[in-house]
Design a protein around this motif. Structure first.
Motif, PDB file in Angstrom:
ATOM      1  N   LEU A 233     -66.219 -26.886  60.962  1.00  0.00           N
ATOM      2  CA  LEU A 233     -65.762 -27.374  59.668  1.00  0.00           C
ATOM      3  C   LEU A 233     -66.775 -28.343  59.060  1.00  0.00           C
ATOM      4  N   LEU A 234     -67.369 -29.183  59.894  1.00  0.00           N
ATOM      5  CA  LEU A 234     -68.384 -30.116  59.401  1.00  0.00           C
ATOM      6  C   LEU A 234     -69.582 -29.361  58.835  1.00  0.00           C
ATOM      7  N   GLY A 235     -69.949 -28.270  59.499  1.00  0.00           N
ATOM      8  CA  GLY A 235     -71.060 -27.471  59.026  1.00  0.00           C
ATOM      9  C   GLY A 235     -70.826 -26.874  57.660  1.00  0.00           C
ATOM     10  N   SER A 236     -69.554 -26.719  57.313  1.00  0.00           N
ATOM     11  CA  SER A 236     -69.236 -26.154  56.001  1.00  0.00           C
ATOM     12  C   SER A 236     -69.292 -27.196  54.885  1.00  0.00           C
ATOM     13  N   ALA A 237     -69.393 -28.473  55.239  1.00  0.00           N
ATOM     14  CA  ALA A 237     -69.301 -29.532  54.238  1.00  0.00           C
ATOM     15  C   ALA A 237     -70.601 -30.310  54.039  1.00  0.00           C
ATOM     16  N   VAL A 238     -71.625 -30.001  54.822  1.00  0.00           N
ATOM     17  CA  VAL A 238     -72.898 -30.724  54.707  1.00  0.00           C
ATOM     18  C   VAL A 238     -74.021 -29.711  54.554  1.00  0.00           C
TER      19      VAL A 238
END
Length: 476
Positions: A274-279
């Protein structure tokens, strides 16, 4: 049975007492504990910031959708069943897995395998995990006013290494007693981190250019390979279970070990996806820990860094502990405590090289994929041997190094096991797909990374066939 084999002179295992026993056999009167104690032993090392980093790789670099990444995560973590299977051999034999594998590779052949995988590769893994805490600790020191980032990296690396070696020196008693509390503390901090970064995540994220066909399957298989390398690297699980009573149910050992590793991995690698989708890729070019520190409130940042360091100590303390016995099993006349120090120094040197020359994200992904060439075949062969022997290992026979002994085989070499591991390693190398090098068979199938299943299947099938042929020839 001699005291040198039984380790009868070793003091009782306590969290505050140095463990002097190495690979010596554990007598039945010294067995203690419950299978469920193994859950925290494996959970504490896997509540890790590297889970965030690897999870971000799936969506940020490999281009997977969130739901695709989650399926890859769950599928890869099913492989934790293998460390669970390996763990049951510890109570059965009453000694380290580095000794038990003499039944596979022979007395002399096992020295070659353990010298490389159980010792050198352990040093590499120590460095890989120390790198994460070094980057984060150094970043926090710089933000607090420390003038030199490079010096901060060196200082944090040395301090964390020293504490890790201390855990390894105190050994099994400290690991069993302390890791339950460590698991709870780490879980609380990582859940708090997840809650605070949650509002920043793009829960409706979709890739701007969704993958399909071969490019999609290439990303899926590469992601699976990166994630599979973690459970397949823990062939040391027997070492942590060897003190359990011989009567402990194998199913309970498998369940506690497997769930201890899989549950935190699934949860926090998923958060990483999920973090990879936001940065952006630029944001995490040096590692996702920098992004996380910026997303957290001031009071939680230091706690998170401390949790990362504690996790690193937990993981590398266990690795150093088991690797210290590997040196003994290959015939080096060294006691376990100084052996742990030697392993710690080796890992520290590797760490210095990594932190001063590479980024965390690049180091993690590349190292994890290439280690599959060794870890996948050796794990498969070990598990196959346990199943074929029905987990029956005679500890005294494992220590018989005389020519003609049960595990002397051919001039000290178990060619069935050695050739199976080599064949599996070749298969893995032919199917690996990385930015640095791609195997010819991986190229021929559209850059699919099938290194893990290829290596495991080839080595396991080879070993099963060879094992049965050898048994039949001996019987006749």
């Amino acid at each position: 049975m001699s005291k040198s084999l039984r380790g009868g002179e070793a003091p009782p295992l306590e969290a505050t007492r140095v463990e002097t026993r190495g690979i010596d056999l554990v007598g039945d009167e010294e067995r203690h504990g419950r299978a469920r104690d193994l859950f925290s032993v494996w959970a504490a090392p896997n509540v890790s910031v590297l889970n965030f980093t690897v999870g971000a790789t799936l969506t940020l670099l490999l281009g997977l959708e969130i739901w695709q990444a989650l399926l890859v995560i769950v599928a890869s973590q099913l492989l934790w069943i293998f460390p669970g299977i390996i763990a049951v051999s510890g109570p059965a034999a009453g000694t380290s897995g580095s000794v038990i594998q003499r039944a596979i590779y022979g007395i002399r052949g096992n020295r070659i395998v353990i010298a490389f995988f159980g010792w050198f590769i352990s040093g590499v893994f120590l460095a890989l995990n120390w790198v994460a805490s070094s980057f984060m600790g150094a970043e926090l020191m710089v933000r607090w006013g420390f003038p030199n980032h490079t010096a901060a990296l060196v200082i944090v690396s040395i301090v964390v290494s020293a504490i890790t070696v201390l855990v390894a020196v105190y050994g099994h008693g400290m690991i069993i007693r302390a890791y339950g509390y460590i698991t709870i503390a780490l879980a609380i901090v990582f859940i708090l981190v997840t809650l605070f970064v949650g509002p920043s995540l793009d829960w409706g994220f979709t890739q701007p250019e969704p993958l399909s066909g071969l490019p999609l399957w290439s990303s899926i298989t590469i992601g699976f390979a990166i994630l599979a390398s973690t459970p397949l690297s823990y062939s040391n699980s027997a070492d942590l279970a060897r003190y359990l009573p011989r009567s402990t149910k194998p199913s309970s050992i498998i369940l506690a070990t497997s769930l201890g590793g899989a549950i935190p991995s699934i949860l926090f690698v998923g958060v990483g996806a999920l973090l990879g989708s936001a940065v952006s890729a630029d944001d995490v070019s040096l590692g996702i820990e920098y992004v996380l520190l910026d997303m957290l409130p001031v009071w939680l940042g230091p706690l998170f860094v401390l949790a990362v360091i504690v996790n690193t100590v937990a993981l590398n303390g266990m690795t150093t502990y088991t690797a210290s016995m590997a040196l003994q099993s290959i015939g080096i006349p060294i006691k376990r405590v100084p052996s742990a120090v030697v392993i710690g120094v080796l890992g520290t040197i590797f760490t210095m090289v990594l932190v001063l020359s590479t980024s965390l994200l690049g180091a993690v992904n590349l190292m994890l994929q290439f280690l599959l060439i060794i870890s996948a075949p050796t794990m498969a062969v070990y598990a196959a041997d346990i199943i074929l022997r029905r987990n029956r290992y005679d500890g005294i026979e494992l220590f018989d190094e005389r020519p003609g002994a049960p595990f002397w085989y051919h001039a000290g070499y178990g060619w069935t096991g050695l050739t199976a591991a080599v064949a599996g390693g070749i298969a893995s190398a032919l199917f690996i797909s990385t930015d640095l090098w791609t195997g010819p068979l991986a190229v021929s199938v559209g850059h699919l990374d099938l290194s893990a299943p290829a290596g495991m299947l080839v080595s396991a099938i080879w070993y099963v066939i060879g094992f049965r042929i050898t048994r039949r020839s001996v019987a006749s």
